[in-house]
Design an enzyme around this catalytic site. Structure first.
Site, PDB file in Angstrom:
ATOM      1  N   LYS A   1       4.782   0.847  10.744  1.00  0.00           N
ATOM      2  CA  LYS A   1       4.787   2.117  10.013  1.00  0.00           C
ATOM      3  C   LYS A   1       4.574   3.298  10.958  1.00  0.00           C
ATOM      4  O   LYS A   1       5.215   4.331  10.818  1.00  0.00           O
ATOM      5  CB  LYS A   1       3.665   2.106   8.961  1.00  0.00           C
ATOM      6  CG  LYS A   1       4.076   1.450   7.657  1.00  0.00           C
ATOM      7  CD  LYS A   1       2.937   1.457   6.653  1.00  0.00           C
ATOM      8  CE  LYS A   1       3.271   0.548   5.469  1.00  0.00           C
ATOM      9  NZ  LYS A   1       2.095   0.171   4.693  1.00  0.00           N
TER      10      LYS A   1
ATOM     11  N   GLU B   1       0.878  -1.158   0.000  1.00  0.00           N
ATOM     12  CA  GLU B   1       0.000   0.000   0.000  1.00  0.00           C
ATOM     13  C   GLU B   1       0.926   1.221   0.000  1.00  0.00           C
ATOM     14  O   GLU B   1       1.816   1.299   0.847  1.00  0.00           O
ATOM     15  CB  GLU B   1      -0.862  -0.026   1.273  1.00  0.00           C
ATOM     16  CG  GLU B   1      -1.937   1.019   1.237  1.00  0.00           C
ATOM     17  CD  GLU B   1      -2.776   1.064   2.513  1.00  0.00           C
ATOM     18  OE1 GLU B   1      -2.694   0.128   3.328  1.00  0.00           O
ATOM     19  OE2 GLU B   1      -3.488   2.067   2.675  1.00  0.00           O
TER      20      GLU B   1
ATOM     21  N   ARG C   1       5.054 -13.084   9.525  1.00  0.00           N
ATOM     22  CA  ARG C   1       5.794 -11.873   9.179  1.00  0.00           C
ATOM     23  C   ARG C   1       7.134 -11.857   9.897  1.00  0.00           C
ATOM     24  O   ARG C   1       7.333 -12.565  10.889  1.00  0.00           O
ATOM     25  CB  ARG C   1       4.993 -10.622   9.506  1.00  0.00           C
ATOM     26  CG  ARG C   1       4.787 -10.358  10.992  1.00  0.00           C
ATOM     27  CD  ARG C   1       3.664  -9.371  11.245  1.00  0.00           C
ATOM     28  NE  ARG C   1       3.912  -8.063  10.655  1.00  0.00           N
ATOM     29  CZ  ARG C   1       3.150  -7.537   9.681  1.00  0.00           C
ATOM     30  NH1 ARG C   1       2.125  -8.189   9.207  1.00  0.00           N
ATOM     31  NH2 ARG C   1       3.413  -6.337   9.201  1.00  0.00           N
TER      32      ARG C   1
HETATM   33  P1  ATP Z   1      -0.084  -1.831   6.935  1.00  0.00           P
HETATM   34  O1  ATP Z   1      -0.250  -2.176   8.365  1.00  0.00           O
HETATM   35  O2  ATP Z   1      -0.153  -0.390   6.646  1.00  0.00           O
HETATM   36  O3  ATP Z   1      -0.857  -2.705   5.985  1.00  0.00           O
HETATM   37  P2  ATP Z   1       2.157  -3.327   6.027  1.00  0.00           P
HETATM   38  O4  ATP Z   1       3.507  -3.323   6.664  1.00  0.00           O
HETATM   39  O5  ATP Z   1       1.352  -4.565   5.999  1.00  0.00           O
HETATM   40  O6  ATP Z   1       1.422  -2.154   6.715  1.00  0.00           O
HETATM   41  P3  ATP Z   1       1.834  -3.212   3.175  1.00  0.00           P
HETATM   42  O7  ATP Z   1       2.186  -2.121   2.246  1.00  0.00           O
HETATM   43  O8  ATP Z   1       0.435  -3.631   3.258  1.00  0.00           O
HETATM   44  O9  ATP Z   1       2.344  -2.755   4.590  1.00  0.00           O
HETATM   45  O10 ATP Z   1       2.765  -4.468   2.918  1.00  0.00           O
HETATM   46  C1  ATP Z   1       3.027  -4.995   1.648  1.00  0.00           C
HETATM   47  C2  ATP Z   1       3.336  -6.449   1.782  1.00  0.00           C
HETATM   48  O11 ATP Z   1       4.438  -6.657   2.648  1.00  0.00           O
HETATM   49  C3  ATP Z   1       2.178  -7.215   2.360  1.00  0.00           C
HETATM   50  O12 ATP Z   1       1.985  -8.386   1.599  1.00  0.00           O
HETATM   51  C4  ATP Z   1       2.595  -7.520   3.757  1.00  0.00           C
HETATM   52  O13 ATP Z   1       2.032  -8.714   4.209  1.00  0.00           O
HETATM   53  C5  ATP Z   1       4.114  -7.622   3.630  1.00  0.00           C
HETATM   54  N1  ATP Z   1       4.764  -7.304   4.896  1.00  0.00           N
HETATM   55  C6  ATP Z   1       4.619  -6.203   5.644  1.00  0.00           C
HETATM   56  N2  ATP Z   1       5.323  -6.279   6.779  1.00  0.00           N
HETATM   57  C7  ATP Z   1       5.955  -7.476   6.756  1.00  0.00           C
HETATM   58  C8  ATP Z   1       6.846  -8.151   7.647  1.00  0.00           C
HETATM   59  N3  ATP Z   1       7.220  -7.615   8.819  1.00  0.00           N
HETATM   60  N4  ATP Z   1       7.297  -9.379   7.277  1.00  0.00           N
HETATM   61  C9  ATP Z   1       6.933  -9.918   6.117  1.00  0.00           C
HETATM   62  N5  ATP Z   1       6.105  -9.343   5.242  1.00  0.00           N
HETATM   63  C10 ATP Z   1       5.610  -8.133   5.539  1.00  0.00           C
END
Ligand code: ATP
Ligand code: MG
Length: 582
Positions: free
Chosen positions: A291, A50, A281
């Site tokens: 974030k 996002e 994750r």
């Molecule tokens: P938000 O809480 O704003 O959704 P987010 O960290 O999930 O934050 P995204 O932009 O939705 O941000 O993440 C993009 C992709 O990265 C998603 O598929 C998410 O699952 C993955 N992702 C985010 N954080 C992690 C993490 N700590 N480890 C592995 N994958 C991650």
């Protein structure tokens, strides 16, 4: 800091950079699909950020996983911006994400997509669901809707609007789209089951009224799809085979499947439908990956911006000198699993060391300078010593290091009264100036306050490294040095971990009850030290982002932002050894 051994050789034998991919449960699923022919050999994944923030180390895990799978099975991975939320999303983030994924070395080819480009189709699918009796417009207030939803232990109950006719629903939904109603007055919901044990199936919201402009779609829309509705559709439109996401979406999978199944029933998508697969994750010690916390660190000035080398963002990592190869190695080493766990930051640091040990040329820098005077070396003269650029790669050649009467050495390489086991310089002792001569210390000079201002020594003219005479001297100390006449002073930033505690802000044993800790309280006060170091002349021409091992000190990179032609500024990426190990 060790002295006598071959410290420029990282003691860790380099592990294979790209080992035959170890199996993990996701690869097993893909392999099984290959065997069964489910997708006719096709593997199509996506990385769906996002655009509401900068990518961090956690995203690197997801990027390596998705692009890595596509790479391994000859498929493709899409870069898709999941920009369904009109607020908080900006072009600046889109640009930084594109740059970060490219930097990690991945290529999406033609497959760059924006969820907002599918808004028209999503809207049509919503109308289809209404016509199929699978969606309705609800007009309860948000508060009422919460009350009707029930709890984990109690079934929800049907909204009085659940029985609206198809025509009435279509009419209301179109008027929602046309901007007739204020935000929050109506919402489109899937009609599934208000008594489902899975709360996510209790008629989830799929479209809401939001009268705000979208960073790409402009003010065309005043209804926007919910993420849980949009995401499966994006996957299906793009013919994704394996839709990999983090564990918090596990409970959403039944809705993911319900929705795509309903749309396939209506002939909108062909089967097989994309499969959602969840993995744990990345949680890393000594950093924060939320974030919200990252924004706070930047906004409140705890770091110098999104690309501060201490921040666990990918642009920060890049300035820090971390490498794409190091991240890939890390992703491979930690693997993927279904179980939440913590990875120690030292694993990431070690992956960086391993790659840098192979990739970085060696140079000499004196970080805490003390003058060394070779009293039997003629003033004004110099000669060139040769130092190998890489101990394991003779093909990288050697460089010249001028040797002169006055040199800079590390302050800690001299002790007037040596402690037991100290093999470096002290009056009467001999040590080698690496790639140069063996010297014997004869004393030191002090100022009026008794501070040591220079070390005095005599050199053995027949002891030069690389000549037969070098073997005549058996010494234990082996010091690095820079010619005072030819070296130059430059800014070096000694970066360290941003937090001093493995789990920033977490409660500690013995904390008083009710004590609230903030992750900000755990900021490491020594996470950055700026010094003026003496560097060997060859470093003057380092290009921005060029990486080196400064012998005996660690890995450093020429800062990509502050370096100027002929005047690079260096950032410490990581020390040679894990100095945090207790
Ligand atoms: P938000 O809480 O704003 O959704 P987010 O960290 O999930 O934050 P995204 O932009 O939705 O941000 O993440 C993009 C992709 O990265 C998603 O598929 C998410 O699952 C993955 N992702 C985010 N954080 C992690 C993490 N700590 N480890 C592995 N994958 C991650
Ligand atoms: Mg997310």
């Amino acid at each position: 800091m060790a002295t006598s051994s071959e410290q420029h050789m990282n003691p860790n034998t380099p592990k294979d950079a790209a080992p035959a991919a170890a199996s993990n449960f996701i690869r097993n699923i893909v392999e099984e699909d290959m065997r069964s022919g489910k997708w006719n050999g096709r593997v199509e994944t996506r990385f769906p950020p996002e655009p509401n923030g900068y990518l961090h180390y956690g995203h690197a895990k997801s990027i390596c996983l998705n692009f890595g799978l596509a790479e391994q099975y000859g498929g493709v991975c899409h870069l898709r911006f999941d920009d369904t939320n009109p607020e908080k999303e900006e072009q600046e983030y889109v640009d930084s994400i594109v740059e970060a994924v490219q930097w990690l070395g991945y290529d999406w080819g033609q497959h760059l997509y924006f969820a907002s480009d599918y808004f028209e189709r999503m809207y049509e699918y919503a109308e289809y669901l209404i016509r199929a009796g699978k969606a309705y417009v609800d007009s309860l207030s948000a508060e009422e809707m919460r009350a009707y939803r029930g709890t984990l232990t109690e079934a929800g109950k049907d909204s009085p609007f659940r029985t609206r006719s198809v025509d009435e629903n279509l009419d209301l939904f179109r008027r929602m789209r046309d901007g007739e109603f204020p935000d929050g007055t109506h919402i489109l919901r899937a009609r599934i089951d208000m008594a489902s044990p899975n709360i996510n199936l209790r008629d989830p919201a799929i479209y809401r009224i939001r009268k705000v402009a979208h960073h790409r779609a402009g003010d065309k829309w005043c209804v926007y799809p919910m993420y849980t509705f949009a995401h499966p559709i994006e996957d299906a439109i793009e013919n994704i085979t394996h839709s990999i996401c983090t564990l918090e979406f596990e409970d959403q999978r039944p809705f993911y499947d319900w929705l795509l199944d309903a749309l396939a029933e209506g002939g909108h998508f062909a089967r097989p439908l994309p499969q959602q697969i969840e993995f744990a994750r990345l949680n890393l010690t000594y950093v924060v990956l939320s974030k919200r916390k990252l924004i706070q660190l930047v906004d409140e000035g705890h770091v110098a911006g999104w690309d501060d080398p201490r921040l666990p963002t990918l642009i920060g990592a890049r300035r820090r000198g971390y490498t794409p190869e190091g991240f890939r190695r890390f992703a491979e080493r930690i693997g993927v699993s279904k179980a939440d766990s913590w990875i120690d930051i030292s694993v990431l640091e070690e992956c960086m060391r391993e790659h840098l040990n192979e990739a970085a040329e060696r140079r000499v820098a004196v970080l805490d300078p003390l003058k060394l005077i070779i009293t039997n070396y003629p003033e004004g003269e110099s000669e060139l010593c040769q130092a190998p650029n890489h101990p394991l790669k003779p093909e990288l050649g050697k460089r010249d290091m001028p040797f002169t009467r006055e040199l800079w050495i590390e302050r800690e390489d001299f002790m007037e009264a040596p402690v037991k086991g100290y093999h470096r310089l002290y009056p009467g002792n001999m040590a080698r100036l690496r790639y140069g001569f063996v010297i014997q210390c004869t004393g030191c000079e002090k100022d009026a306050d008794g501070n040591i201002t220079a070390v005095l020594a005599e050199y053995m003219p027949d002891s030069r490294s690389g000549t037969p005479g070098a073997d005549n001297y058996k010494v234990k100390g082996n010091l690095h040095w820079v010619s005072a006449a030819h070296g130059y002073q430059a800014e070096v930033r000694l970066y360290d971990r941003l937090f001093a505690h493995p789990n920033p802000g977490a409660r500690r044993e013995g904390d008083a009850e009710g004590l609230e800790r903030s992750f900000l309280d755990d900021i490491n006060p020594d996470s950055m030290r700026v010094i003026q170091a003496w560097l060997e002349p060859a470093l003057k021409h380092a290009r921005a982002e060029e990486r080196f091992q400064f012998e005996r000190h660690g890995y450093f990179v020429a800062d990509r932002r502050d370096s100027r032609d002929g005047a690079p500024v260096f950032n410490r990426t990581v020390t040679l050894k894990d100095t945090w190990k207790k």
